[in-house]
Scaffold this motif. Structure first.
Motif, PDB file in Angstrom:
ATOM      1  N   ARG A 162      -1.494  12.204  14.030  1.00 21.40           N
ATOM      2  CA  ARG A 162      -0.854  11.818  13.147  1.00 21.40           C
ATOM      3  C   ARG A 162       0.090  11.991  12.099  1.00 21.40           C
ATOM      4  O   ARG A 162      -0.879  13.576  11.502  1.00 21.40           O
ATOM      5  N   ASP A 163       0.697  12.008  11.111  1.00 18.83           N
ATOM      6  CA  ASP A 163       1.076  12.592  10.311  1.00 18.83           C
ATOM      7  C   ASP A 163       0.446  12.309   8.750  1.00 18.83           C
ATOM      8  O   ASP A 163       0.410  11.004   9.187  1.00 18.83           O
ATOM      9  N   LEU A 164      -0.558  13.049   8.553  1.00 19.88           N
ATOM     10  CA  LEU A 164      -2.276  13.139   7.672  1.00 19.88           C
ATOM     11  C   LEU A 164      -1.500  12.846   6.130  1.00 19.88           C
ATOM     12  O   LEU A 164      -1.868  12.693   5.174  1.00 19.88           O
ATOM     13  N   ARG A 165      -0.194  12.888   5.915  1.00 19.83           N
ATOM     14  CA  ARG A 165       0.966  13.236   4.674  1.00 19.83           C
ATOM     15  C   ARG A 165       1.078  12.094   4.082  1.00 19.83           C
ATOM     16  O   ARG A 165       0.705  11.634   2.568  1.00 19.83           O
ATOM     17  N   THR A 166       0.838  11.014   5.184  1.00 21.38           N
ATOM     18  CA  THR A 166       0.630   9.015   4.173  1.00 21.38           C
ATOM     19  C   THR A 166      -0.934   8.645   4.486  1.00 21.38           C
ATOM     20  O   THR A 166      -0.973   7.877   4.420  1.00 21.38           O
ATOM     21  N   ALA A 167      -1.456   9.463   4.550  1.00 19.30           N
ATOM     22  CA  ALA A 167      -2.797   8.924   5.128  1.00 19.30           C
ATOM     23  C   ALA A 167      -3.174   8.804   3.059  1.00 19.30           C
ATOM     24  O   ALA A 167      -3.099   9.227   2.667  1.00 19.30           O
ATOM     25  N   ALA A 168      -4.422   7.875   3.759  1.00 25.25           N
ATOM     26  CA  ALA A 168      -5.104   7.450   2.260  1.00 25.25           C
ATOM     27  C   ALA A 168      -6.175   8.831   2.095  1.00 25.25           C
ATOM     28  O   ALA A 168      -6.481   9.213   2.777  1.00 25.25           O
ATOM     29  N   PRO A 169      -6.492   8.710   1.333  1.00 26.66           N
ATOM     30  CA  PRO A 169      -7.635   9.411   0.621  1.00 26.66           C
ATOM     31  C   PRO A 169      -9.047   9.891   1.294  1.00 26.66           C
ATOM     32  O   PRO A 169      -9.476  11.083   1.913  1.00 26.66           O
ATOM     33  N   ALA A 170      -9.261   8.031   1.248  1.00 22.57           N
ATOM     34  CA  ALA A 170     -11.097   7.238   2.062  1.00 22.57           C
ATOM     35  C   ALA A 170     -10.609   7.946   4.018  1.00 22.57           C
ATOM     36  O   ALA A 170     -11.775   9.090   3.675  1.00 22.57           O
ATOM     37  N   GLU A 171      -9.499   8.551   4.207  1.00 20.52           N
ATOM     38  CA  GLU A 171      -9.040   8.754   4.825  1.00 20.52           C
ATOM     39  C   GLU A 171      -8.959  10.213   5.408  1.00 20.52           C
ATOM     40  O   GLU A 171      -9.830  11.623   6.083  1.00 20.52           O
ATOM     41  N   LEU A 172      -8.337  10.836   4.889  1.00 20.77           N
ATOM     42  CA  LEU A 172      -7.972  12.425   4.787  1.00 20.77           C
ATOM     43  C   LEU A 172      -9.132  13.517   4.839  1.00 20.77           C
ATOM     44  O   LEU A 172      -9.233  13.772   5.228  1.00 20.77           O
ATOM     45  N   VAL A 173     -10.322  12.701   3.248  1.00 15.36           N
ATOM     46  CA  VAL A 173     -10.543  14.140   3.165  1.00 15.36           C
ATOM     47  C   VAL A 173     -12.205  14.301   4.284  1.00 15.36           C
ATOM     48  O   VAL A 173     -12.818  15.168   4.161  1.00 15.36           O
ATOM     49  N   ASN A 174     -11.918  13.009   5.069  1.00 19.39           N
ATOM     50  CA  ASN A 174     -12.772  13.587   6.157  1.00 19.39           C
ATOM     51  C   ASN A 174     -12.529  14.745   6.734  1.00 19.39           C
ATOM     52  O   ASN A 174     -13.637  15.423   7.345  1.00 19.39           O
ATOM     53  N   TYR A 175     -11.069  15.040   6.719  1.00 20.99           N
ATOM     54  CA  TYR A 175     -10.972  16.300   7.560  1.00 20.99           C
ATOM     55  C   TYR A 175     -11.317  17.418   7.154  1.00 20.99           C
ATOM     56  O   TYR A 175     -11.147  18.354   7.942  1.00 20.99           O
TER      57      TYR A 175
END
Length: 344
Positions: A162-175
């Motif tokens: 998925r395109d993580l540039r549009t992901a919410a911070p609460a989701e992106l931080v897990n990566y």
């Protein structure tokens, strides 16, 4: 010493594959150099190990495999055979399957049979909960040797397509926060050179009325296409609550052990991220304590991280007569946990 004293005779860990640095992660996730710099400065985690092939998105290892590898190493280090193990306890937030229990698959791989097994479902502090359960079994006299396992494979919750540039911070931080690993410790009523006396251990749920700080979803056939993300992290809540909870745990540990702050030689602080761990260590202000930390190189490995710290402490920092305290905080529904050790 009495037969009711409990010792950690050994600890070991298992990491999947080579380390993945921030540059490699940024390239695969389509993030730019600015994002990579943000990870370096504000998260402070330089690399992590993943049971996942970043290019294909395929899972390359299981928790049972990692737990068995760590358990095998811990048993060998303790000079203990599988036939001497009276119980196996596994802590994880990410079992391989709902059934069969991952603890039983790991035990099978280790050649352990005819014993009690327990699997605890919890976040990071599950490792301390597992130590607590093992200690109770040993104190009661119903076991002489318990193999404690802990670990998580969190990467299988990641969607690298998925395109993580549009992901919410609460989701992106897990990566960037998490890595995959398993750890193990052999607990026994029999002392041994290089072992550590487990002086005190406690865990306590403190989540009444608190919103979850982390969520891992379970998707079945009926809701696998749900739009909600598989993993989210309220990092702001964690930054707010974990440092103060760590101070509370430390105060209780020192009181239970009868130690003053200056008596602590080794500190095993919560391993949230490189930056957060550094801030918490400074805040605790233990004047003589040597911190044992590894999160900046392996990421937050959930239920494995305490065992990675124990492995390092037993290998050098925790010599005879030296005192250590360890703190862990579970943020999904907020559990405080800690333990006190004394080198032998």
């Amino acid at each position: 010493m009495t037969g009711r004293d409990v010792y950690i005779r050994s600890a070991a860990s298992a990491l999947p594959g080579p380390p993945v640095d921030n540059a490699a992660l940024a390239r695969r996730l389509g993030m730019d150099a600015l994002w990579e710099q943000w990870v370096d400065v504000f998260i402070g985690t330089a690399s992590r190990h993943l049971a996942l092939d970043l290019e294909s998105g395929e899972v390359t290892g299981t928790l049972a495999e990692l737990a068995a590898e760590a358990g095998r190493s811990a048993l060998a280090a303790a000079g203990t055979g599988p036939q001497e193990v009276d119980a196996v306890v596994l802590a994880t937030a990410t079992p391989d399957r709902l059934m069969p229990a991952t603890v039983n698959i790991a035990a099978d791989r280790l050649g352990i049979d005819g014993v009690r097994t327990f699997q605890l479902q919890s976040g990071c502090s599950g490792a301390v909960q597992a130590l607590d359960l093992a200690r109770q079994l040993l104190i009661s006299g119903s076991a002489e040797t318990v193999l404690v396992l802990g670990g998580d494979v969190i990467a299988r919750f990641f969607d690298v397509e998925r395109d993580l540039r549009t992901a919410a911070p609460a989701e992106l931080v897990n990566y960037v926060l998490f890595g995959d690993a398993a750890g193990a410790a052999v607990l026994s009523t029999r002392p041994a050179p290089g072992a550590a006396l487990l002086r005190h251990v406690f865990t306590r749920l403190v989540g009444l009325g608190r919103e979850p700080g982390a969520v891992l979803e379970w998707f079945g056939p009926a809701d696998r296409d749900a739009e909600r993300p598989a993993a989210t992290e309220d990092y702001k809540a964690i930054e707010k609550h974990v440092p103060e909870m760590t101070e509370e745990v430390l105060e209780e540990l020192l009181d239970a052990a009868g130690w003053a702050p200056e008596d602590v030689d080794v500190l095993l602080p919560p391993q949230l991220s490189g930056r957060m761990t550094g801030l918490i260590t400074e805040r605790l202000a233990l004047p003589a304590a040597q911190p044992v930390t590894c999160v900046d190189q392996v990421g937050n490995c959930g239920n494995a991280i305490v065992f990675l710290q124990l492995e390092r402490a037993l290998a050098g920092a925790l010599g005879p007569g030296r005192r250590a305290v360890g703190v862990s905080v579970e943020s999904s529904k907020w559990i405080k946990a800690g333990f006190a050790l004394e080198g032998r």
